[in-house]
Design a protein around this motif. Structure first.
Motif, PDB file in Angstrom:
ATOM      1  N   HIS A 132       0.816  -1.217   0.000  1.00 18.13           N
ATOM      2  CA  HIS A 132       0.000   0.000   0.000  1.00 18.13           C
ATOM      3  C   HIS A 132       0.848   1.264   0.000  1.00 18.13           C
ATOM      4  O   HIS A 132       0.346   2.344  -0.289  1.00 18.13           O
ATOM      5  N   ASN A 133       2.109   1.144   0.337  1.00 16.36           N
ATOM      6  CA  ASN A 133       3.004   2.309   0.295  1.00 16.36           C
ATOM      7  C   ASN A 133       4.015   2.188  -0.840  1.00 16.36           C
ATOM      8  O   ASN A 133       4.981   2.942  -0.904  1.00 16.36           O
ATOM      9  N   LEU A 134       3.760   1.249  -1.748  1.00 20.65           N
ATOM     10  CA  LEU A 134       4.703   0.990  -2.826  1.00 20.65           C
ATOM     11  C   LEU A 134       4.487   1.974  -3.978  1.00 20.65           C
ATOM     12  O   LEU A 134       3.381   2.125  -4.480  1.00 20.65           O
ATOM     13  N   GLU A 135       5.546   2.669  -4.379  1.00 19.19           N
ATOM     14  CA  GLU A 135       5.487   3.564  -5.522  1.00 19.19           C
ATOM     15  C   GLU A 135       6.188   2.884  -6.687  1.00 19.19           C
ATOM     16  O   GLU A 135       7.410   2.870  -6.785  1.00 19.19           O
ATOM     17  N   LEU A 136       5.396   2.308  -7.562  1.00 21.77           N
ATOM     18  CA  LEU A 136       5.942   1.508  -8.647  1.00 21.77           C
ATOM     19  C   LEU A 136       5.055   1.664  -9.880  1.00 21.77           C
ATOM     20  O   LEU A 136       4.022   1.007 -10.007  1.00 21.77           O
ATOM     21  N   GLY A 137       5.434   2.582 -10.767  1.00 23.56           N
ATOM     22  CA  GLY A 137       4.662   2.824 -11.972  1.00 23.56           C
ATOM     23  C   GLY A 137       3.223   3.186 -11.652  1.00 23.56           C
ATOM     24  O   GLY A 137       2.942   4.023 -10.802  1.00 23.56           O
ATOM     25  N   GLY A 138       2.281   2.540 -12.344  1.00 24.67           N
ATOM     26  CA  GLY A 138       0.859   2.819 -12.110  1.00 24.67           C
ATOM     27  C   GLY A 138       0.209   1.841 -11.154  1.00 24.67           C
ATOM     28  O   GLY A 138      -1.032   1.808 -11.061  1.00 24.67           O
ATOM     29  N   TYR A 139       1.023   1.086 -10.441  1.00 30.18           N
ATOM     30  CA  TYR A 139       0.470   0.051  -9.553  1.00 30.18           C
ATOM     31  C   TYR A 139      -0.283   0.664  -8.380  1.00 30.18           C
ATOM     32  O   TYR A 139       0.201   1.593  -7.722  1.00 30.18           O
ATOM     33  N   ILE A 140      -1.491   0.155  -8.117  1.00 31.04           N
ATOM     34  CA  ILE A 140      -2.298   0.533  -6.951  1.00 31.04           C
ATOM     35  C   ILE A 140      -2.723  -0.754  -6.255  1.00 31.04           C
ATOM     36  O   ILE A 140      -3.318  -1.638  -6.876  1.00 31.04           O
ATOM     37  N   ALA A 141      -2.425  -0.867  -4.980  1.00 31.79           N
ATOM     38  CA  ALA A 141      -2.719  -2.100  -4.240  1.00 31.79           C
ATOM     39  C   ALA A 141      -4.189  -2.205  -3.849  1.00 31.79           C
ATOM     40  O   ALA A 141      -4.726  -3.311  -3.736  1.00 31.79           O
ATOM     41  N   ASP A 142      -4.841  -1.085  -3.650  1.00 28.22           N
ATOM     42  CA  ASP A 142      -6.201  -1.068  -3.098  1.00 28.22           C
ATOM     43  C   ASP A 142      -7.228  -1.466  -4.157  1.00 28.22           C
ATOM     44  O   ASP A 142      -7.708  -0.640  -4.930  1.00 28.22           O
ATOM     45  N   ASN A 143      -7.579  -2.741  -4.186  1.00 28.56           N
ATOM     46  CA  ASN A 143      -8.543  -3.230  -5.178  1.00 28.56           C
ATOM     47  C   ASN A 143      -9.951  -2.711  -4.946  1.00 28.56           C
ATOM     48  O   ASN A 143     -10.731  -2.563  -5.893  1.00 28.56           O
ATOM     49  N   LYS A 144     -10.290  -2.457  -3.691  1.00 31.06           N
ATOM     50  CA  LYS A 144     -11.611  -1.902  -3.403  1.00 31.06           C
ATOM     51  C   LYS A 144     -11.746  -0.508  -4.016  1.00 31.06           C
ATOM     52  O   LYS A 144     -12.795  -0.171  -4.575  1.00 31.06           O
ATOM     53  N   PHE A 145     -10.694   0.290  -3.933  1.00 29.85           N
ATOM     54  CA  PHE A 145     -10.691   1.611  -4.576  1.00 29.85           C
ATOM     55  C   PHE A 145     -10.860   1.472  -6.088  1.00 29.85           C
ATOM     56  O   PHE A 145     -11.638   2.187  -6.725  1.00 29.85           O
TER      57      PHE A 145
END
Length: 644
Positions: A379-392
């Motif tokens: 959730h704090n990973l800054e990696l390209g366009g990756y977003i961990a929050d699937n609910k969002f």
């Protein structure tokens, strides 16, 4: 009441398949019928006790509820208590909110109502709810509250009339469940009115046994045993339940109750030490298995390995033995826990769990839950366009439709905007209406953003489960349907939808419109409430470059897709293909644009590691844009384009 060892053996036959079904072992595809077996047993035992108490003039409603509290609450409260710290350690805030709500609902004996209300599209995955299984306890507890009062009030009319009253109520409940699976499937599954007939079946058996005793009939007892075993191995999640299909295991239990006298073969099998031993701890085993499985799936991001589920299945029985020996058994003895003691214990437990649950419900965002989840670092990973929050990402996937409708609540179905006219009547473009659940939203997003498609077509959506679109539905009078040239059904079909589909196709064709079916999408590991296979691969490859991780994700998705053992939708798609052949209509296969067999990749992410899926098969908003621009979309649409 005379002890019957075979009844404890029957409990074992109920709980083991339930555990193995929830563990995900496909061979026990109908293991859920174990719950129905429990319902019949409960109805039989409780009614037997009540008849004896009433006829011997020793019935006391207070004593009855005290016995139920001793039997149910101590082990239940202990399991709930153990769940709380693990929920805080591993659950995301939204998951923690749902868990907190379940604490309150279980305390009020209303968890079946909660889980029914929560069974919508945006809810957490059922497999990741630690207290989901308590819905069946709630049904039984509601029966325990109402049935004794009914029995004592109705007894004045005579035992025979009471018996026939129960028969009539059971018949009404069965008919209601048969209507319910077709019209209100979730309510039908969870709520007491459509489950009551199974408990009443046990009550009916109790009246018969009380009058004529347990009869010896080897054949009928074996038929009963065979009926239960048949259901366990030949039913599956597509079997409508409860419904007339549930008569098979229910009648099976009734036959065993009536005819499995201790000298019959069936009774001897069920009375063996192994069956009876598991039967004695069956209640605790039922309590333990779901939290163990759910927390394993939460910790593993919804992807617990098979060996782990085998291990946890065995551990649930071990914990059950400890609970039975050190919690269940002592609390049942009045010399160890007095009547006042059980009253104070029950009251304190209910109030304590309600308080914890209410606190979690209102303060879930501030509780800092999920700190010890291995996925937390994503959730704090800054990696390209990756977003961990699937609910969002799930909620974001509705942005196009919510902007078009000017309705922030626009969702799967029940949208007022779907009854307004979306099409431009002046335009000569082909008017395409997408119909279905959340998957029709995904196809809408792709087509709406596709220049190739939009150059020749207009597109609108009507959100509804296919099973609901019978001749009385106001869909048929909606403006978009009347104006549409082509209807495209895009949904996550199940057996209910398949049953109605032929009549829906006939109605559309009768109105002179073209119709196409989008097949069910292949299902990958992942739920919006937690994590997906994408997240697992990213977690396993932190430190690698964007290019490497993106390739690894898409290659792994292809490997999963290419493995026939992971295919859970082929049987449904085969039925859809058969229906389409019968009516001479095209089908569209979404895997035509998702996967490229030649380069052995399924495009779960783009080159920037933006997710194209937020769960098992729904597209993110960026994913729908990505697919709308791919040349492979034309392959997907070829049957459609060639049919216009």
């Amino acid at each position: 009441m005379k002890y019957r060892a075979e009844i404890d053996g029957l409990r074992a036959l109920a709980v083991v398949p339930v555990i193995l079904f929830h563990a995900g072992f496909e061979i026990f595809s109908g293991g859920f019928v174990g719950v129905d077996v429990f319902f019949v047993i409960s109805g039989y035992l409780i009614t037997t006790i009540l008849i004896g108490d009433i006829e011997n003039k020793r019935f006391s409603i207070v004593n009855f509820y005290e016995r139920r509290a001793r039997r149910i609450l101590p082990a239940l409260f202990f399991v709930m208590l153990v769940c709380i710290p693990f929920a805080w350690m591993w659950m995301l805030p939204n998951q923690m909110k749902g868990f907190s709500q379940s604490l309150v609902a279980v305390s009020l004996f209303a968890s079946n109502i909660l889980f029914w209300r929560q069974s919508g599209y945006f809810d957490a995955a059922a497999e990741e709810k630690p207290l989901l299984h308590t819905w069946s306890l709630a049904v039984e507890e509601q029966y325990y509250v109402v049935f004794p009062i009914f029995l004592i009030l109705a007894w004045r009319f005579g035992k025979n009339r009471v018996f026939w009253m129960i028969v009539v109520m059971a018949a009404i409940s069965l008919l209601l469940s048969e209507w319910g699976w077709r019209n209100k499937a979730s309510a039908n599954f969870y709520l007491a009115p459509t489950r009551a007939w199974e408990l009443f079946a046990g009550s009916i058996a109790a009246f018969i046994v009380q009058k004529q005793g347990v009869q010896k009939n080897n054949l009928l007892a074996l038929v009963g045993l065979a009926a239960i075993i048949f259901s366990i191995f030949f039913y599956d999640e597509t079997t409508p339940f409860p419904s007339v299909y549930a008569l098979v295991p229910v009648i099976g239990v009734v036959l065993l109750v009536l005819y499995a006298e201790k000298d019959t073969f069936a009774a001897k099998v069920l009375s063996t030490k192994g069956f009876v031993g598991i039967g004695l701890i069956s209640y605790s085993a039922y309590l333990w298995h779901q939290p163990l499985f759910a927390f394993a799936r939460v910790y593993k991001g919804g992807m617990a390995e098979e060996w782990l589920m085998v291990f946890l299945s065995a551990i649930s029985l071990f914990f059950a033995y400890l609970s039975w020996k050190f919690i269940e058994s002592p609390f049942r003895e009045k010399r160890k826990v007095s009547s006042k003691g059980i009253l104070y214990f029950s009251t304190a437990g209910i109030l304590a769990f309600m308080s914890v649950g209410l606190y979690g419900h209102f303060n879930f965002k501030e509780m800092n839950s999920g700190r010890f989840s291995p996925y937390q670092k994503l959730h704090n990973l800054e990696l390209g366009g990756y977003i961990a929050d699937n609910k969002f990402l799930q909620k974001q996937s509705w942005d196009i439709l919510r902007e078009l409708s000017n309705d922030n609540g626009y969702g799967v179905s029940g949208n007022n905007y779907d009854y307004e006219l979306w099409f431009d009547d002046v335009s000569r473009k082909n008017k395409v209406l997408l119909v279905g659940n959340s998957h029709s939203k995904d196809i809408f997003n792709i087509l709406y953003q596709s220049k190739m498609f939009s150059s020749r077509n207009q597109v609108a959506r009507f959100g509804e489960q296919v099973r609901n679109l019978d001749s009385s539905h106001d869909f048929w009078e909606s403006k978009n349907y009347i104006a549409a040239d082509t209807i495209v059904i895009a949904t996550r079909y199940d057996s209910y939808d398949i049953e109605l589909l032929p009549s829906l196709i006939e109605a559309v064709q009768g109105d002179g419109k073209k119709i196409l079916l989008v097949l069910n999408i292949f299902e990958f590991p992942g739920e919006a409430s937690g994590y997906s296979l994408i997240d697992k691969i990213v977690l396993d490859n932190i430190g690698a470059s964007l290019e490497v991780i993106s390739y690894e994700v898409n290659r792994s998705y292809f490997e999963y897709f290419n493995s026939s053992s992971n295919d859970r939708i082929s049987s449904i798609n085969a039925k859809l293909s058969q229906i389409s052949n019968n009516f001479g209509i095209p089908t569209l296969n979404r895997m035509d644009y998702v996967c490229n067999v030649e380069i052995e990749q399924c495009f779960a992410v783009d080159a920037d590691l933006s997710k194209n899926f937020y769960d098992y098969g729904h597209h993110t908003i960026s994913g729908s844009q990505y697919f709308s621009q791919q040349a492979a979309l034309e392959k997907f649409l070829h049957p459609f384009l060639s049919d216009i």
